[in-house]
Design a protein around this motif. Sequence first.
Motif, mmCIF file in Angstrom:
data_model
loop_
_atom_site.group_PDB
_atom_site.id
_atom_site.type_symbol
_atom_site.label_atom_id
_atom_site.label_comp_id
_atom_site.label_asym_id
_atom_site.label_seq_id
_atom_site.Cartn_x
_atom_site.Cartn_y
_atom_site.Cartn_z
ATOM 1 N N GLU A 37 3.509 10.029 8.467
ATOM 2 C CA GLU A 37 4.888 10.394 8.775
ATOM 3 C C GLU A 37 4.958 11.874 9.118
ATOM 4 O OE1 GLU A 37 7.298 6.912 6.434
ATOM 5 O OE2 GLU A 37 6.997 8.823 5.373
ATOM 6 N N GLN A 38 5.601 12.152 10.238
ATOM 7 C CA GLN A 38 5.697 13.515 10.727
ATOM 8 C C GLN A 38 6.525 14.374 9.773
ATOM 9 O OE1 GLN A 38 7.236 12.645 14.704
ATOM 10 N NE2 GLN A 38 5.765 10.962 14.758
ATOM 11 N N ARG A 39 6.311 15.662 9.812
ATOM 12 C CA ARG A 39 7.077 16.553 8.930
ATOM 13 C C ARG A 39 8.578 16.343 9.148
ATOM 14 N NH1 ARG A 39 5.943 22.508 9.339
ATOM 15 N NH2 ARG A 39 3.739 21.918 9.580
ATOM 16 N N GLY A 40 9.322 16.353 8.056
ATOM 17 C CA GLY A 40 10.752 16.094 8.108
ATOM 18 C C GLY A 40 11.122 14.634 7.978
ATOM 19 N N SER A 41 10.112 13.755 7.909
ATOM 20 C CA SER A 41 10.360 12.313 7.887
ATOM 21 C C SER A 41 10.101 11.718 6.510
ATOM 22 C CB SER A 41 9.456 11.607 8.917
ATOM 23 O OG SER A 41 9.728 12.066 10.220
ATOM 24 N N TRP A 42 11.072 11.027 5.973
ATOM 25 C CA TRP A 42 11.052 10.285 4.716
ATOM 26 C C TRP A 42 10.095 10.843 3.669
ATOM 27 C CZ3 TRP A 42 9.517 4.461 3.884
ATOM 28 C CH2 TRP A 42 9.931 4.068 2.618
ATOM 29 N N ARG A 43 8.855 10.311 3.595
ATOM 30 C CA ARG A 43 7.954 10.682 2.506
ATOM 31 C C ARG A 43 7.216 11.990 2.739
ATOM 32 N NH1 ARG A 43 5.875 4.511 2.585
ATOM 33 N NH2 ARG A 43 6.278 4.991 4.786
ATOM 34 N N MET A 73 0.831 -1.184 0.000
ATOM 35 C CA MET A 73 0.000 0.000 0.000
ATOM 36 C C MET A 73 0.877 1.249 0.000
ATOM 37 S SD MET A 73 -3.089 -0.975 2.586
ATOM 38 C CE MET A 73 -4.127 -2.406 2.270
ATOM 39 N N GLN A 74 0.591 2.181 -0.917
ATOM 40 C CA GLN A 74 1.459 3.339 -1.089
ATOM 41 C C GLN A 74 1.050 4.535 -0.245
ATOM 42 O OE1 GLN A 74 1.635 4.113 -5.296
ATOM 43 N NE2 GLN A 74 3.052 2.418 -5.663
ATOM 44 N N GLY A 75 -0.220 4.645 0.125
ATOM 45 C CA GLY A 75 -0.662 5.808 0.851
ATOM 46 C C GLY A 75 -0.767 7.009 -0.064
ATOM 47 N N GLU A 76 -0.925 8.189 0.540
ATOM 48 C CA GLU A 76 -1.011 9.413 -0.241
ATOM 49 C C GLU A 76 -0.328 10.548 0.497
ATOM 50 O OE1 GLU A 76 -5.056 11.408 -0.112
ATOM 51 O OE2 GLU A 76 -5.623 9.382 0.539
ATOM 52 N N ILE A 77 -0.041 11.606 -0.232
ATOM 53 C CA ILE A 77 0.599 12.788 0.334
ATOM 54 C C ILE A 77 -0.366 13.954 0.187
ATOM 55 C CG2 ILE A 77 2.526 14.402 0.134
ATOM 56 C CD1 ILE A 77 4.243 12.059 -0.830
ATOM 57 N N SER A 78 -0.669 14.616 1.298
ATOM 58 C CA SER A 78 -1.659 15.685 1.300
ATOM 59 C C SER A 78 -1.107 16.927 1.993
ATOM 60 C CB SER A 78 -2.933 15.233 2.028
ATOM 61 O OG SER A 78 -3.459 14.056 1.446
ATOM 62 N N GLN A 79 -1.632 18.072 1.579
ATOM 63 C CA GLN A 79 -1.268 19.341 2.215
ATOM 64 C C GLN A 79 -2.032 19.460 3.529
ATOM 65 O OE1 GLN A 79 0.862 21.482 0.552
ATOM 66 N NE2 GLN A 79 0.937 23.062 2.106
ATOM 67 N N VAL A 80 -1.300 19.459 4.623
ATOM 68 C CA VAL A 80 -1.899 19.516 5.957
ATOM 69 C C VAL A 80 -1.104 20.517 6.798
ATOM 70 C CG1 VAL A 80 -2.421 18.219 8.063
ATOM 71 C CG2 VAL A 80 -2.692 17.116 5.839
ATOM 72 N N ASN A 81 -1.772 21.541 7.299
ATOM 73 C CA ASN A 81 -1.114 22.528 8.146
ATOM 74 C C ASN A 81 0.123 23.140 7.484
ATOM 75 O OD1 ASN A 81 -0.990 24.025 10.565
ATOM 76 N ND2 ASN A 81 0.495 22.615 11.467
ATOM 77 N N GLY A 82 0.030 23.374 6.181
ATOM 78 C CA GLY A 82 1.117 24.036 5.469
ATOM 79 C C GLY A 82 2.299 23.164 5.119
ATOM 80 N N VAL A 83 2.155 21.844 5.220
ATOM 81 C CA VAL A 83 3.240 20.926 4.894
ATOM 82 C C VAL A 83 2.650 19.688 4.221
ATOM 83 C CG1 VAL A 83 3.151 19.699 7.106
ATOM 84 C CG2 VAL A 83 5.323 19.835 5.861
ATOM 85 N N LEU A 84 3.427 19.053 3.373
ATOM 86 C CA LEU A 84 2.972 17.838 2.710
ATOM 87 C C LEU A 84 3.267 16.635 3.603
ATOM 88 C CD1 LEU A 84 4.256 18.601 -0.914
ATOM 89 C CD2 LEU A 84 1.876 18.589 -0.134
ATOM 90 N N LEU A 85 2.208 15.949 4.030
ATOM 91 C CA LEU A 85 2.359 14.804 4.923
ATOM 92 C C LEU A 85 1.916 13.529 4.221
ATOM 93 C CD1 LEU A 85 0.987 16.061 8.382
ATOM 94 C CD2 LEU A 85 3.349 16.049 7.565
ATOM 95 N N TRP A 86 2.740 12.485 4.346
ATOM 96 C CA TRP A 86 2.360 11.156 3.857
ATOM 97 C C TRP A 86 1.456 10.505 4.893
ATOM 98 C CZ3 TRP A 86 2.801 6.339 6.026
ATOM 99 C CH2 TRP A 86 2.537 5.243 5.179
#
Length: 288
Positions: A55-61, A1-14
């Motif tokens: 994944e928290q901001r600054g982390s991998w994806r 499962m790949q998940g998704e990346i979304s704009q959340v609180n001004g940052v892209l979070l996986w």
Amino acid sequence: MQGEISQVNGVLLWHLGQGQGIPIVLIHGGPGAYDYLAPVADLLDKSRFQVIRYEQRGSWRSEKKGPYDIATFIEDLEQLRIYLGLKKWIVCGHSWGASLALAYSTKYYTSVKALIYISGTGVNPAWHADYRVNRLNRMSPADREEYIHLRSILETLEGAEGEHTKDRLRELSIRADLFNQENFDKLPRTDGQFVNNKVNQEIGSECTEYFLNEEFLKAISTHSFPSLFVHGGTDPRPYQYVYELASNMKNSEFVVIPNAGHYPWLDHPVALGEQINEFLAKKVLSER
């Protein structure tokens, strides 16, 4: 499962969602690590729970974008809940993720159905000294000698050499977290590719002050949402500090899993699954 990346609180979070039912978010450790909690997700019944990992901001994806501080990480989590359209969720964290889960639950308690705190450290900073002693005692003689040497020269190193040394120190430290050393290859990767040292240092530098704040300590003693504290009996992070924290919360349970280290799903996945699922059945599913 790949998940998704979304704009959340001004940052892209996986993030990734699995299953259906009561939402539960799994919060990885670090700080600055990445999502490694798929084995914990596998312990949960996906027909009853919607399991969310991120994944928290600054982390991998997720995007490498600051600020890297506890207040921002709390807000990222709350904005992720809002983005997903969830009214309340169960908050489950491991290691640093347990601390973040506690901090989030204390600020946004109206968004929390329950708290699960796995392999945390408590809020008493005295745990640091005991942990350092326990960590060295759990290392093999060769690992202990290398660790002490690298710590002694770390401040003289710069650039890539310094980063590589930090990664090696982290690897040696994580080995000591295990009850069964044969599980080392099943651990989260420790080669630095997915570990953001900047996040680790900046978040780590404010933890003691944040969790010793008088208003924070008062707040955690007033919340009534159910809480489960689970700790491995051989984790170098002393469980008495977690017990101390749990004792100060109204509706809490504290469990030690014998012969389990910092990653109890590696040593005793059945025992960990039983503790989590029994708690959820008793405290969450029974109230539906």
